[in-house]
Design a protein around this motif. Structure first.
Motif, mmCIF file in Angstrom:
data_model
loop_
_atom_site.group_PDB
_atom_site.id
_atom_site.type_symbol
_atom_site.label_atom_id
_atom_site.label_comp_id
_atom_site.label_asym_id
_atom_site.label_seq_id
_atom_site.Cartn_x
_atom_site.Cartn_y
_atom_site.Cartn_z
ATOM 1 N N MET A 142 0.967 -1.127 -0.099
ATOM 2 C CA MET A 142 -0.074 0.025 0.129
ATOM 3 C C MET A 142 0.849 1.317 -0.119
ATOM 4 N N GLU A 143 0.400 2.216 -0.942
ATOM 5 C CA GLU A 143 1.406 3.421 -1.008
ATOM 6 C C GLU A 143 1.183 4.097 0.056
ATOM 7 N N LEU A 144 2.038 4.852 0.761
ATOM 8 C CA LEU A 144 1.789 5.940 1.822
ATOM 9 C C LEU A 144 1.429 7.151 1.273
ATOM 10 N N VAL A 145 0.884 8.005 1.879
ATOM 11 C CA VAL A 145 0.389 9.121 1.459
ATOM 12 C C VAL A 145 1.256 10.112 2.191
ATOM 13 N N THR A 146 1.936 10.896 1.603
ATOM 14 C CA THR A 146 3.008 11.958 2.203
ATOM 15 C C THR A 146 1.878 13.116 2.980
ATOM 16 N N LEU A 147 2.629 13.269 4.409
ATOM 17 C CA LEU A 147 1.924 14.110 5.200
ATOM 18 C C LEU A 147 2.609 15.473 5.319
ATOM 19 N N VAL A 148 4.012 15.401 5.733
ATOM 20 C CA VAL A 148 4.582 16.728 5.568
ATOM 21 C C VAL A 148 5.830 16.305 4.793
ATOM 22 N N ALA A 149 6.233 17.394 3.869
ATOM 23 C CA ALA A 149 7.463 17.297 2.849
ATOM 24 C C ALA A 149 8.195 18.646 2.947
ATOM 25 N N LEU A 150 9.554 18.417 3.187
ATOM 26 C CA LEU A 150 10.695 19.453 3.366
ATOM 27 C C LEU A 150 11.291 19.566 1.667
ATOM 28 N N ASP A 151 11.430 20.419 1.102
ATOM 29 C CA ASP A 151 12.043 20.647 -0.229
ATOM 30 C C ASP A 151 13.162 21.598 -0.311
ATOM 31 N N ALA A 152 14.431 21.234 -0.205
ATOM 32 C CA ALA A 152 15.409 22.049 -0.618
ATOM 33 C C ALA A 152 15.528 23.008 0.797
ATOM 34 N N VAL A 153 15.246 22.640 1.734
ATOM 35 C CA VAL A 153 15.160 23.609 3.060
ATOM 36 C C VAL A 153 16.638 23.910 3.665
ATOM 37 N N THR A 154 16.865 25.347 3.746
ATOM 38 C CA THR A 154 17.871 25.697 4.506
ATOM 39 C C THR A 154 17.505 26.424 5.573
ATOM 40 N N LYS A 155 18.474 26.627 6.401
ATOM 41 C CA LYS A 155 18.362 27.500 7.593
ATOM 42 C C LYS A 155 19.449 28.151 8.115
ATOM 43 N N ASN A 156 19.457 29.400 8.295
ATOM 44 C CA ASN A 156 20.766 30.046 8.365
ATOM 45 C C ASN A 156 20.513 31.338 9.353
ATOM 46 N N VAL A 157 21.590 31.504 10.275
ATOM 47 C CA VAL A 157 21.460 32.989 11.089
ATOM 48 C C VAL A 157 22.385 33.734 10.716
ATOM 49 N N LEU A 158 22.348 35.242 10.904
ATOM 50 C CA LEU A 158 23.512 36.003 10.698
ATOM 51 C C LEU A 158 23.927 36.192 12.117
ATOM 52 N N LEU A 159 25.405 36.146 12.192
ATOM 53 C CA LEU A 159 26.062 36.363 13.454
ATOM 54 C C LEU A 159 26.547 37.791 13.757
ATOM 55 N N PRO A 160 26.795 38.272 14.825
ATOM 56 C CA PRO A 160 27.364 39.479 15.375
ATOM 57 C C PRO A 160 28.346 40.093 14.494
ATOM 58 N N ASP A 161 29.171 39.346 13.993
ATOM 59 C CA ASP A 161 30.417 39.780 13.029
ATOM 60 C C ASP A 161 29.683 39.819 11.575
ATOM 61 N N ASP A 162 28.523 39.726 11.147
ATOM 62 C CA ASP A 162 27.977 39.749 10.068
ATOM 63 C C ASP A 162 28.248 38.569 9.274
ATOM 64 N N SER A 163 28.805 37.583 9.673
ATOM 65 C CA SER A 163 29.114 36.129 8.899
ATOM 66 C C SER A 163 27.867 35.453 9.173
ATOM 67 N N ARG A 164 27.514 34.391 8.225
ATOM 68 C CA ARG A 164 26.493 33.542 8.170
ATOM 69 C C ARG A 164 26.604 32.271 8.913
ATOM 70 N N LEU A 165 25.969 31.568 9.908
ATOM 71 C CA LEU A 165 25.957 30.439 10.143
ATOM 72 C C LEU A 165 24.839 29.524 9.596
ATOM 73 N N ASP A 166 25.316 28.643 8.707
ATOM 74 C CA ASP A 166 24.376 27.670 8.089
ATOM 75 C C ASP A 166 23.987 26.393 9.052
ATOM 76 N N ILE A 167 22.820 26.273 9.258
ATOM 77 C CA ILE A 167 22.617 25.415 10.405
ATOM 78 C C ILE A 167 21.907 24.074 9.475
#
Length: 250
Positions: free
Chosen positions: A1-26
């Protein structure tokens, strides 16, 4: 039986800007689909981005780029009120530290999510909470506050609270991290059983490969990159694996 997708993430990125203006890629280009009835585990070291990923899956946080969809609807297009209703109705969170309200009974803690319900669901909240406490084996502790409960009992109250609205998606963040091995095994078995009964998706975030290997699909998050990993053999060679095999054979 084929499962039905509930939640999907597509090419998700998360980053924050640090105090020295550099970027932290999480998170870096995360692709993940979780179907109803699925059980997915994600392992990774502290600081690898596991909790950030959990918050995005649970729609508590938005990605920096990429998309998140729930039952085919893009989360980014939803207003705050609609998103709150969707999350409250469909997502249950289980945390390592339990986050129970001190001085409140187990019944009051479990009934809390139903305080925001409407109609019959609201008026029957105490009965529903009592039934869920019975389901997790705590009918005899219904009037006990957290400070009178063991760690395993507190985690079972937290599980009952997370599941009292019968969510479609259960997100467990280090659910056994504060428990001993045997109690942790019992808690994971309980989560597995309840999720299976409700045909809910269960995503377990953990640093422990032995806990993670109980899932059907396993991933590792390393330096913000998510990749499949095989954990079955590691699980069978651990104490938790022995407990699970004993339960399966009983």
């Amino acid at each position: 039986m084929e499962l039905v997708t509930l939640v999907a993430l597509d090419a998700v990125t998360k980053n924050v800007l640090l105090p020295d203006d550099s970027r932290l890629d999480i998170l870096r280009g995360i692709d993940l689909e979780v179907a109803a009835g699925d059980h997915v585990s994600i392992v990774g070291r502290s600081g690898s981005g596991k909790s950030t990923l959990l918050n995005i899956l649970g729609m508590l946080d938005a990605p920096s780029s990429g998309s998140v969809s729930f039952r085919g609807d893009l989360v980014q297009k939803m207003g705050p009120a609609k998103l709150d209703r969707l999350r409250g109705r469909n997502v249950g969170f289980v945390f390592q530290q339990f986050n129970l309200l001190a001085g409140r009974s187990a019944l009051e803690n479990v009934a809390m999510p139903l305080s925001y319900a409407k109609g019959r669901e609201y008026w029957s909240r105490n009965r529903t909470a009592a039934e869920m406490l019975d389901r997790v084996g705590l009918a005899h502790r219904i009037d006990s506050p957290p400070e009178q409960l063991s760690g395993g009992e507190q985690q079972r109250v937290a599980i009952a609270r997370a599941l009292v609205r019968r969510p479609a998606l259960i997100l467990a963040d280090e659910p056994t991290g504060a428990l001993d091995v045997e109690t942790g095994g019992a808690v994971m078995t309980l989560l597995d059983d309840i999720a299976s009964e409700a045909d809910a998706a269960l995503v377990t975030i953990t640093h422990d490969a032995h806990v993670a290997a109980r899932a059907r699909r396993h991933y590792r998050l390393d330096d913000g990159v998510l990749a499949p990993v095989e954990l079955d053999l590691a699980f069978r060679e651990t104490a938790l694996g022995a407990i699970a095999e004993a339960e399966a054979g009983s």
